[in-house]
Write a protein that holds these residues in place. Structure first.
Motif, PDB file in Angstrom:
ATOM      1  N   GLU A   1       0.933  -1.271   0.218  1.00 32.43           N
ATOM      2  CA  GLU A   1       0.058  -0.038   0.085  1.00 32.43           C
ATOM      3  C   GLU A   1       0.822   1.276  -0.020  1.00 32.43           C
TER       4      GLU A   1
ATOM      5  N   HIS B   1      -4.821   3.861 -10.554  1.00 35.75           N
ATOM      6  CA  HIS B   1      -5.036   2.953  -9.519  1.00 35.75           C
ATOM      7  C   HIS B   1      -6.280   2.440  -8.909  1.00 35.75           C
TER       8      HIS B   1
ATOM      9  N   ASP C   1      -3.700  -3.457 -11.815  1.00 37.34           N
ATOM     10  CA  ASP C   1      -2.516  -4.049 -12.075  1.00 37.34           C
ATOM     11  C   ASP C   1      -2.892  -5.313 -13.052  1.00 37.34           C
TER      12      ASP C   1
ATOM     13  N   ASP D   1      -1.850  -5.076  -2.146  1.00 38.04           N
ATOM     14  CA  ASP D   1      -2.437  -3.935  -2.265  1.00 38.04           C
ATOM     15  C   ASP D   1      -3.691  -4.289  -3.133  1.00 38.04           C
TER      16      ASP D   1
ATOM     17  N   HIS E   1       6.722   0.513 -11.486  1.00 38.64           N
ATOM     18  CA  HIS E   1       7.625  -0.255 -10.289  1.00 38.64           C
ATOM     19  C   HIS E   1       8.914  -0.696 -10.633  1.00 38.64           C
TER      20      HIS E   1
ATOM     21  N   TRP F   1       4.198   5.779  -5.445  1.00 39.39           N
ATOM     22  CA  TRP F   1       4.175   6.024  -6.899  1.00 39.39           C
ATOM     23  C   TRP F   1       3.154   6.997  -7.497  1.00 39.39           C
ATOM     24  N   GLU F   2       2.137   6.999  -6.602  1.00 40.78           N
ATOM     25  CA  GLU F   2       1.333   7.994  -6.881  1.00 40.78           C
ATOM     26  C   GLU F   2       1.479   9.443  -6.695  1.00 40.78           C
TER      27      GLU F   2
ATOM     28  N   LYS G   1       1.473  -0.196 -13.070  1.00 41.85           N
ATOM     29  CA  LYS G   1       2.430  -1.016 -12.380  1.00 41.85           C
ATOM     30  C   LYS G   1       3.652  -0.973 -13.200  1.00 41.85           C
TER      31      LYS G   1
ATOM     32  N   ARG H   1       3.779   1.462  -1.152  1.00 42.43           N
ATOM     33  CA  ARG H   1       4.678   1.352  -2.225  1.00 42.43           C
ATOM     34  C   ARG H   1       3.786   2.097  -3.558  1.00 42.43           C
ATOM     35  N   ARG H   2       2.512   1.611  -3.478  1.00 39.45           N
ATOM     36  CA  ARG H   2       1.633   2.258  -4.625  1.00 39.45           C
ATOM     37  C   ARG H   2       1.242   3.612  -4.220  1.00 39.45           C
ATOM     38  N   ASP H   3       1.073   4.027  -2.999  1.00 34.44           N
ATOM     39  CA  ASP H   3       0.965   5.476  -2.584  1.00 34.44           C
ATOM     40  C   ASP H   3       2.246   6.289  -3.089  1.00 34.44           C
TER      41      ASP H   3
ATOM     42  N   ALA I   1      -5.207  -1.628  -5.676  1.00 32.17           N
ATOM     43  CA  ALA I   1      -4.620  -1.587  -6.796  1.00 32.17           C
ATOM     44  C   ALA I   1      -4.642  -2.912  -7.869  1.00 32.17           C
TER      45      ALA I   1
END
Length: 356
Positions: free
Chosen positions: A78, A98, A286, A279, A337, A84-85, A334, A80-82, A282
């Protein structure tokens, strides 16, 4: 970045730091155990080091129903995704993607419409093969910005990430060490080398590592195909179409096969895995992106197989529309990443060098 996600990941990291049972599992734990306290940047770095192999979760004695309720793979996923955003530019597009996987479908439709319009309005300059449908100049005019603008966006995001995690001047050894780990996908084999538990808690498998490698090398071969064709066109006056036993075709066909097989395998693994260990927000995005990437490879193969038929113009528009959507969405999917994880591996190599 969302403070609640950082705080929850910090809580879990502090418990893991006290326990140390998973010390040899992957790159995350040596880096985690090197700290006594965790800044927001430290948590962001740990999150992007994590490959979500899930071995630590299945080995942990503090998961639910224990009161500590640890689920470190999900907490880091979570964050990690946040990250990137938060670091993406422009940021609103990343958050929309996402949470709304259907954005990929919309991008495909728009891409198809634009390409059909371009084919009708611009037409061809009388070239051969695909250029008989859409001229070389028209392709360059469409795809050069679609390739360069996402690179600028990713560069902005990586620069923001590097500042957040306290990155310093990079030495050559930091880069070579990180690339070595990335090429081998070492962390997807976990510390014991038997693979990860992504599919099943009781089963170690190299499957996820292999499909990741198929996707990575398939994409690189496709990129090499386009790059070699560009050099042949501009520097050796050898425009397309190219014969089967030419470098652009050999790279492109092998890359398309690897990309297609790898994406099918990745979707199959994700469908078998426990969504609660990643997550969940996402997950749909994904899957949609992996499907898009696989479709790029598959449609390219079909286009080559049917290039001499009446279906070729429509297939070309569909394939180029998928490629266009892929490029434009890259910084917000993704796909990003890979860039962030490589940066995190470089930062980790830097940490080890400075500590030693």
């Amino acid at each position: 970045m969302q403070a609640d996600l950082i705080q929850e990941a910090r809580r879990q990291a502090e418990i893991c730091n006290a326990c140390r049972y998973c010390e040899g599992y992957c790159s995350v734990f040596p880096s985690l155990h090197a700290n006594r306290a965790f800044s927001d940047g430290d948590i962001t770095q740990l999150a992007n080091l994590c490959h979500n192999c899930r071995g630590c979760y299945y080995a942990c004695q503090y998961t639910a129903p224990h009161e500590f309720d640890l689920n470190l793979p999900a907490a880091l996923a979570e964050v990690r995704r946040d990250s990137w955003e938060s670091f993406a530019w422009p940021q609103p597009l990343a958050r929309k993607f996402h949470t709304h996987g259907g954005a990929i479908i919309l991008a495909l439709v728009v891409g198809f419409a634009l390409l059909f319009a371009a084919i009708k309005a611009i037409g061809s300059a009388g070239g051969e093969g695909f250029y008989a449908v859409l001229s070389h100049n028209a392709m360059v005019a469409i795809f050069a910005p679609a390739f360069l603008l996402p690179l600028v966006s990713i560069a902005v995001g990586i620069r923001r990430f590097w500042r957040e995690v306290g990155g310093q001047r990079i030495a050559l050894g930091d880069i070579t060490g990180a690339f070595g780990r990335a090429v081998k996908m070492q962390d997807l084999a976990a510390g014991h080398g038997e693979g990860c538990n992504f599919e099943d808690e009781d089963r170690f498998s190299q499957g996820r590592r292999h499909v990741h490698q198929a996707i990575m090398y398939g994409f690189l071969l496709c990129f090499a195909s386009t790059s070699v064709a560009t050099l042949m066109h501009y520097f050796f006056d050898m425009p397309a179409p190219y014969p089967l036993f030419s470098l652009p075709k050999l790279f492109g066909i092998s890359g398309g096969l690897l990309l297609t097989v790898g994406c099918i395998g990745m979707v199959a693994l994700k469908l078998k895995s426990d969504r609660e260990l990643g997550d969940t927000q996402a997950w749909g995005g994904d899957i949609a992106f992996i499907a898009l990437l696989g479709f790029v490879g598959f449609s390219g193969l079909v286009l080559y197989a049917l290039s001499g038929t009446a279906a070729m113009p429509a297939l070309l528009a569909v394939h180029l529309g998928a490629v266009l959507a892929f490029f434009l969405l890259t910084p917000f999917t993704k796909m990003a990443h890979g860039f962030y994880r490589l940066a995190a591996l470089i930062r980790d190599a830097q940490r080890k060098r400075l500590a030693g």
